[in-house]
Write an enzyme that holds these catalytic residues in place. Structure first.
Site, PDB file in Angstrom:
ATOM      1  N   VAL A  35      -1.242   6.364   3.562  1.00 32.63           N
ATOM      2  CA  VAL A  35      -0.146   6.545   3.867  1.00 32.63           C
ATOM      3  C   VAL A  35      -0.067   7.691   5.177  1.00 32.63           C
ATOM      4  O   VAL A  35      -0.777   8.661   5.089  1.00 32.63           O
ATOM      5  CB  VAL A  35       0.681   7.109   2.589  1.00 32.63           C
ATOM      6  CG1 VAL A  35       2.190   7.693   3.141  1.00 32.63           C
ATOM      7  CG2 VAL A  35       0.816   6.439   2.016  1.00 32.63           C
ATOM      8  N   ALA A  89      -1.336  12.727   6.455  1.00 32.06           N
ATOM      9  CA  ALA A  89      -1.804  11.604   5.937  1.00 32.06           C
ATOM     10  C   ALA A  89      -2.767  11.519   4.552  1.00 32.06           C
ATOM     11  O   ALA A  89      -2.977  12.718   4.148  1.00 32.06           O
ATOM     12  CB  ALA A  89      -2.682  10.641   6.852  1.00 32.06           C
ATOM     13  N   LYS A  90      -2.902  10.640   3.649  1.00 26.05           N
ATOM     14  CA  LYS A  90      -3.421  10.424   2.698  1.00 26.05           C
ATOM     15  C   LYS A  90      -4.083   9.149   2.263  1.00 26.05           C
ATOM     16  O   LYS A  90      -3.177   8.048   2.759  1.00 26.05           O
ATOM     17  CB  LYS A  90      -2.836  11.325   1.520  1.00 26.05           C
ATOM     18  CG  LYS A  90      -3.800  11.819   0.390  1.00 26.05           C
ATOM     19  CD  LYS A  90      -4.263  13.083   0.550  1.00 26.05           C
ATOM     20  CE  LYS A  90      -5.099  13.872  -0.444  1.00 26.05           C
ATOM     21  NZ  LYS A  90      -5.233  15.184  -0.182  1.00 26.05           N
ATOM     22  N   GLY A  91      -4.986   8.895   1.541  1.00 27.75           N
ATOM     23  CA  GLY A  91      -5.353   7.522   1.022  1.00 27.75           C
ATOM     24  C   GLY A  91      -6.032   7.852  -0.241  1.00 27.75           C
ATOM     25  O   GLY A  91      -6.383   9.037  -0.795  1.00 27.75           O
TER      26      GLY A  91
END
Ligand code: GLU
Length: 423
Positions: free
Chosen positions: A67, A112-114
């Site tokens: 995201v 962002a991050k995952g």
């Protein structure tokens, strides 16, 4: 992982908390309503389901996320976590927190991050590598040195980053070190990156202790979580002369009134798989750990650990959020009313992404810095950012979280507004 020992962070959607925190800041700075609707959403949310052939020949389908919340100030930046309870809501919250974190310390990234929904503790190294490489391939539509740069987070490490870097490089036909940070030194990683989250947190603790006239020599410290952030925080606080009286991991917590040597606990954990059972300690649950009588509490595990039920029972004078999202907005109010000083996550744990930024800059320039240069530059950024947030907090008579958010949201809003709405 034994979820019984860790407070169940699936109870409350972290995204709802992240939006509440943002709304509080938007109200406080009288944010333009158009800007509020933009920043209240994540710009890109990718969900992937991908097959991995397991060693016994069966195929398992994993779910992963990447995201990007906002990329107005620069490429997306943020870790990737492997966790059985990861959800899209959690990853969205973590991405939004990354946006504010990068803004609060003034580094040129968006958030962002995952995550991949999996239990890495039940997987072999081979399975982890295969899953990581396929996940990296699936999110390749978003990542890249100029676009979105992953890093380690909960249950991922420099080896995970090496696999992602290699996978990306194989697809592109040339070596692209700057696509991830937190890599091993041998392939373009940075000195000091492993300890950076904890080192940054400790710089903020030193500043907060000065403000509170709290003597760190002999100060009693409790740390929740013994991963990268927790272990190095314990080590650095011990080196500073503080007394680490409580530690924990997913299996539970340990307490010793006379203090623990984190180096010995780490050696014990490496041997046995947990801190629990370390000689001369009493066993406590993760919940009891947070309520121990101490001066400094460092939550260094996962979200939703301090809520309205346990905030009234916390005895620490100072909380330093090395974890992302450990405290709910209700708990924030209780802690503030009780006069407990909280260094919020987006400031406290920003040392990790700050040294990630240094790593990325070094990779792009192919010019590497010495560890003392890294640590000195990290200190400069953390001390300055802490000072800016404290000043805002005193000026507007708000707690440190709201102050950090006011600064961060203001900066991101300014960048977003200056660029204008496309088309
Ligand atoms: N996962 C870390 C964080 O939550 C580091 C992110 C990064 O270095 O990009 O801040």
């Amino acid at each position: 992982m034994t979820t019984a020992q860790v407070i169940d962070h699936t109870q409350r959607d972290p995204w709802e908390i992240a939006v509440t925190q943002f709304d509080n800041a938007a109200d406080a700075i009288h944010l333009d309503p158009n800007m509020r609707v933009i920043l209240r959403e994540c710009q890109r949310e990718l969900v992937v389901h991908f097959p991995v052939r397991m060693q016994d020949g069966t195929v398992r389908v994993f779910t992963g996320y990447r995201v990007q919340h906002n990329v107005s100030r620069g490429p997306g930046k943020g870790g990737i976590r492997y966790h059985p309870a990861a959800t899209l809501g959690e990853v969205k919250a973590l991405a939004m927190w990354m946006t504010w974190k990068c803004a609060v310390v003034g580094i040129p990234y968006g958030g962002a991050k995952g995550a991949v929904v999996c239990d890495p503790k039940q997987m072999t190294l081979q399975q982890l590598e295969t899953m990581t490489r396929r996940y990296a391939t699936e999110i390749m539509v978003l990542i890249g040195p100029e676009r979105d740069i992953p890093a380690p987070d909960v249950n991922t490490n420099s080896q995970t980053m090496a696999w992602i870097m290699d996978t990306y490089s194989m697809h592109h036909g040339y070596t692209a070190p700057a696509v991830v940070t937190g890599k091993p030194i041998s392939i373009g990683g940075s000195e000091g990156r492993n300890e950076a989250t904890a080192r940054g947190a400790v710089f903020t603790i030193i500043e907060a202790a000065k403000h509170l006239s709290l003597d760190l020599e002999g100060a009693r410290v409790v740390i929740q979580g013994f991963g990268n952030a927790g272990w190095f925080s314990a080590k650095l606080m011990h080196e500073l002369g503080a007394t680490v009286i409580g530690l924990s991991d997913t299996q539970g917590g340990i307490f010793s009134k006379k203090g623990l040597d984190p180096n010995r606990v780490e050696a014990y954990k490496r041997e046995t798989g947990s801190v629990v059972g370390f000689a001369g300690t009493d066993r406590v649950s993760n919940r009891e750990l947070l309520e121990l009588d101490c001066d400094i509490l460092i939550p260094a595990a996962i979200e939703n650990q301090i809520d309205a039920t346990n905030a009234p029972k916390i005895k620490a004078r100072l909380i330093a959020e090395a974890a992302n999202g450990p405290t709910s907005p209700e708990a924030d109010r209780i802690l503030r009313d009780r006069g407990i000083f909280n260094i919020p996550d987006i400031l406290c744990n920003a040392g990790g992404v700050t040294v990630s930024y240094f790593e990325w800059v070094q990779d792009l320039q192919n010019l590497f810095w010495r560890e003392n240069t890294i640590n000195a530059r990290l200190k400069e950024i953390m001390v300055k950012s802490f000072g800016d947030v404290l000043e805002t907090s005193l000026k507007h008579k708000v707690d440190m979280r709201l102050a950090a958010y006011m600064l961060a949201v203001g900066r991101v809003a300014e960048a977003t507004l200056t660029r204008g709405i496309y088309p």
